[in-house]
Design an enzyme around this catalytic site. Structure first.
Site, PDB file in Angstrom:
ATOM      1  N   ASN A  32      34.553  35.009  40.722  1.00  0.00           N
ATOM      2  CA  ASN A  32      36.002  35.055  40.445  1.00  0.00           C
ATOM      3  C   ASN A  32      36.797  36.163  41.151  1.00  0.00           C
ATOM      4  OD1 ASN A  32      35.928  32.756  38.633  1.00  0.00           O
ATOM      5  ND2 ASN A  32      35.920  34.217  36.893  1.00  0.00           N
ATOM      6  N   CYS A  49      39.237  38.512  31.413  1.00  0.00           N
ATOM      7  CA  CYS A  49      38.199  39.006  30.965  1.00  0.00           C
ATOM      8  C   CYS A  49      36.868  38.411  31.297  1.00  0.00           C
ATOM      9  CB  CYS A  49      38.174  38.788  29.385  1.00  0.00           C
ATOM     10  SG  CYS A  49      39.171  39.766  28.428  1.00  0.00           S
ATOM     11  N   ASP A  50      37.273  37.782  32.768  1.00  0.00           N
ATOM     12  CA  ASP A  50      35.724  37.295  33.394  1.00  0.00           C
ATOM     13  C   ASP A  50      35.833  37.480  34.992  1.00  0.00           C
ATOM     14  OD1 ASP A  50      33.533  35.555  33.257  1.00  0.00           O
ATOM     15  OD2 ASP A  50      34.594  33.821  33.607  1.00  0.00           O
ATOM     16  N   PRO A  51      35.625  38.996  35.261  1.00  0.00           N
ATOM     17  CA  PRO A  51      35.758  39.228  36.460  1.00  0.00           C
ATOM     18  C   PRO A  51      34.253  39.410  37.280  1.00  0.00           C
ATOM     19  CG  PRO A  51      35.570  41.208  35.209  1.00  0.00           C
ATOM     20  CD  PRO A  51      35.547  40.107  34.125  1.00  0.00           C
TER      21      PRO A  51
END
Length: 227
Positions: free
Chosen positions: A85, A79-81
């Site tokens: 990242n 949930c942190d693209p």
């Protein structure tokens, strides 16, 4: 974090263009996680991408496929693209390779949520108002179905009704989205308060994927939606 990385490596082993850094467990402790170093450029660095002969359209398609498999097939979602990242590089074989970093923030979606979320998207992609209403209702939003669809797609309600694969994404559509975002702050807050809690991280993920498309200049392909 380390176990998440290993789980995703196994889960998405079919994606030959995806690289998840290996964990060096013998060198790791409870406080320090030692991972394989992977060099690459940020996925929103278009100059790096062009300079290295990497196709932006392929990158956009691959990112969308990766997230589609996470959401719809496995229900386990990174949930942190943000661009820091998601790196990209040329593999030794000359193909483009995605590198997924920072595996600290994941969500496990329930089967019911994935079913209702898929039904909502099916309604959006087919411009089927009744399916959109049903999907939104099952996700807890009820009469705010139109706003939920706009928030997910980043498109105007007018475009959604026409069919987002047929309605052109142009300056007028973008202007309408921005104006409505300011006009319906209270309603947007209501959607966020009512919607199934699993949707909150999905909103964040979808927004970051659209930003990646915009950086790559592939937003008109709508791969973050259609894949």
């Amino acid at each position: 974090l380390g176990h998440n990385a290993e789980k995703v490596t196994n889960m998405l082993a079919n994606l030959t263009w995806l690289k998840v850094p290996k964990i060096h467990w013998p060198l790791s402790t409870e406080r320090v996680l030692v991972m394989e170093y992977c060099e690459g450029g940020h996925i929103n660095d278009k100059d790096y991408i062009i300079r290295n002969g990497i196709d932006p359209a392929t990158l956009s398609k691959n990112v969308s496929q990766m997230y589609s498999e996470m959401i719809y097939i496995h229900g386990y979602v990174h949930c942190d693209p943000h661009p820091g990242n998601v790196l990209v590089r040329k593999s030794q074989q000359g193909d483009s390779q995605l590198i997924l970093l920072d595996h600290g923030l994941y969500t496990q979606l329930t089967n019911d949520f994935r079913l209702h979320y898929s039904q909502l998207w099916n309604g959006i992609l087919n411009a089927d108002l009744e399916k959109i209403k049903t999907g939104a209702d099952n996700l807890g939003v009820g009469q705010l179905y139109g706003l939920l669809a706009c928030m997910l797609t980043g498109r105007s309600w007018n475009s959604i009704q026409k069919g987002i694969d047929r309605a052109e994404r142009n300056a007028a559509d973008s202007k309408e989205v921005k104006e409505n975002a300011a006009r319906y702050i209270k309603e947007i807050t209501d959607v966020l308060a009512k919607v199934n809690r699993q949707m909150i991280l999905i909103f964040k993920t979808q927004d970051l994927l659209r930003n990646i498309e915009h950086s790559l200049g592939t937003q008109n392909s709508m791969t973050s939606i259609i894949e």
